[in-house]
Design a protein around this motif. Sequence first.
Motif, PDB file in Angstrom:
ATOM      1  N   GLN A   2       0.843  -1.190   0.000  1.00 11.90           N
ATOM      2  CA  GLN A   2       0.000   0.000   0.000  1.00 11.90           C
ATOM      3  C   GLN A   2       0.879   1.241   0.000  1.00 11.90           C
ATOM      4  OE1 GLN A   2      -2.511  -0.656   3.509  1.00 11.90           O
ATOM      5  NE2 GLN A   2      -4.232  -0.951   2.117  1.00 11.90           N
ATOM      6  N   TYR A  95      -1.788   8.783  -4.562  1.00  6.70           N
ATOM      7  CA  TYR A  95      -2.334   7.831  -5.528  1.00  6.70           C
ATOM      8  C   TYR A  95      -1.195   7.277  -6.378  1.00  6.70           C
ATOM      9  CZ  TYR A  95      -4.071   6.432 -10.082  1.00  6.70           C
ATOM     10  OH  TYR A  95      -4.303   5.748 -11.241  1.00  6.70           O
ATOM     11  N   HIS A  97      -0.482   4.156  -9.660  1.00  6.44           N
ATOM     12  CA  HIS A  97      -0.907   3.070 -10.546  1.00  6.44           C
ATOM     13  C   HIS A  97       0.295   2.170 -10.707  1.00  6.44           C
ATOM     14  CE1 HIS A  97      -3.223   1.076 -13.627  1.00  6.44           C
ATOM     15  NE2 HIS A  97      -2.253   1.234 -14.488  1.00  6.44           N
ATOM     16  N   LYS A  99       2.237  -2.104 -10.262  1.00  6.76           N
ATOM     17  CA  LYS A  99       2.109  -3.550 -10.180  1.00  6.76           C
ATOM     18  C   LYS A  99       3.207  -4.096  -9.281  1.00  6.76           C
ATOM     19  CE  LYS A  99       3.060  -6.098 -13.690  1.00  6.76           C
ATOM     20  NZ  LYS A  99       3.077  -6.739 -15.002  1.00  6.76           N
ATOM     21  N   GLY A 103       1.831  -9.610 -10.589  1.00  4.92           N
ATOM     22  CA  GLY A 103       0.437  -9.295 -10.362  1.00  4.92           C
ATOM     23  C   GLY A 103      -0.099  -8.285 -11.360  1.00  4.92           C
ATOM     24  N   PRO A 104      -1.400  -8.018 -11.309  1.00  3.46           N
ATOM     25  CA  PRO A 104      -2.014  -7.075 -12.238  1.00  3.46           C
ATOM     26  C   PRO A 104      -1.706  -5.628 -11.856  1.00  3.46           C
ATOM     27  CG  PRO A 104      -3.626  -7.823 -10.661  1.00  3.46           C
ATOM     28  CD  PRO A 104      -2.377  -8.617 -10.383  1.00  3.46           C
ATOM     29  N   TRP A 105      -1.860  -4.756 -12.819  1.00  4.44           N
ATOM     30  CA  TRP A 105      -1.777  -3.327 -12.526  1.00  4.44           C
ATOM     31  C   TRP A 105      -2.973  -2.954 -11.650  1.00  4.44           C
ATOM     32  CZ3 TRP A 105       2.146  -0.077 -13.694  1.00  4.44           C
ATOM     33  CH2 TRP A 105       3.076  -0.524 -14.644  1.00  4.44           C
ATOM     34  N   ARG A 106      -2.714  -2.090 -10.702  1.00  2.68           N
ATOM     35  CA  ARG A 106      -3.821  -1.661  -9.840  1.00  2.68           C
ATOM     36  C   ARG A 106      -3.597  -0.238  -9.346  1.00  2.68           C
ATOM     37  NH1 ARG A 106      -2.929  -2.480  -4.123  1.00  2.68           N
ATOM     38  NH2 ARG A 106      -0.953  -3.538  -3.670  1.00  2.68           N
ATOM     39  N   ASP A 107      -4.667   0.327  -8.810  1.00  4.44           N
ATOM     40  CA  ASP A 107      -4.630   1.670  -8.237  1.00  4.44           C
ATOM     41  C   ASP A 107      -4.683   1.586  -6.725  1.00  4.44           C
ATOM     42  OD1 ASP A 107      -6.913   2.594 -10.832  1.00  4.44           O
ATOM     43  OD2 ASP A 107      -4.741   2.843 -10.796  1.00  4.44           O
ATOM     44  N   ASP A 108      -3.953   2.456  -6.068  1.00  5.63           N
ATOM     45  CA  ASP A 108      -3.991   2.499  -4.608  1.00  5.63           C
ATOM     46  C   ASP A 108      -4.014   3.958  -4.160  1.00  5.63           C
ATOM     47  OD1 ASP A 108      -2.443   2.466  -1.756  1.00  5.63           O
ATOM     48  OD2 ASP A 108      -3.522   0.600  -2.112  1.00  5.63           O
TER      49      ASP A 108
END
Length: 119
Positions: A2, A95, A97, A99, A103-108
């Motif tokens: 995170q 914020y 974007h 990976k 794993g997949p690309w993701r937003d946090d």
Amino acid sequence: VQLQASGGGLVQAGGSLTLSCAPSGNINSITTMGWYRQAPGKQRELVATITNGGTTNYADSVKGRFIISRDNAKTTLYLQMNTLKPEDTAVYYCYGHFKVGRGPWRDDWGQGTQVTVSS
């Protein structure tokens, strides 16, 4: 993994603060990063974004006062906030974007850090 924001606090109007944001673990790839904020009773709004190539974008309300930057080697994000105003009071979220591993690309959005500007 995170994103963890830090550096918020209480400051008088006209003062400065610098926020930082770093991942809690290793990130393989990260593209756009940014700062958003949410004041009580209001929707979350864009403050500034920066691509991994260094292209920046600012909300009109902070242009000329805030500077966004990043350290790509450490995947760390910063927000230098100058000439702060009471209306800048909000929880600030970083914020990213990205990976991790295969794993997949993701937003946090991270957990946010409180900035309070007194008049």
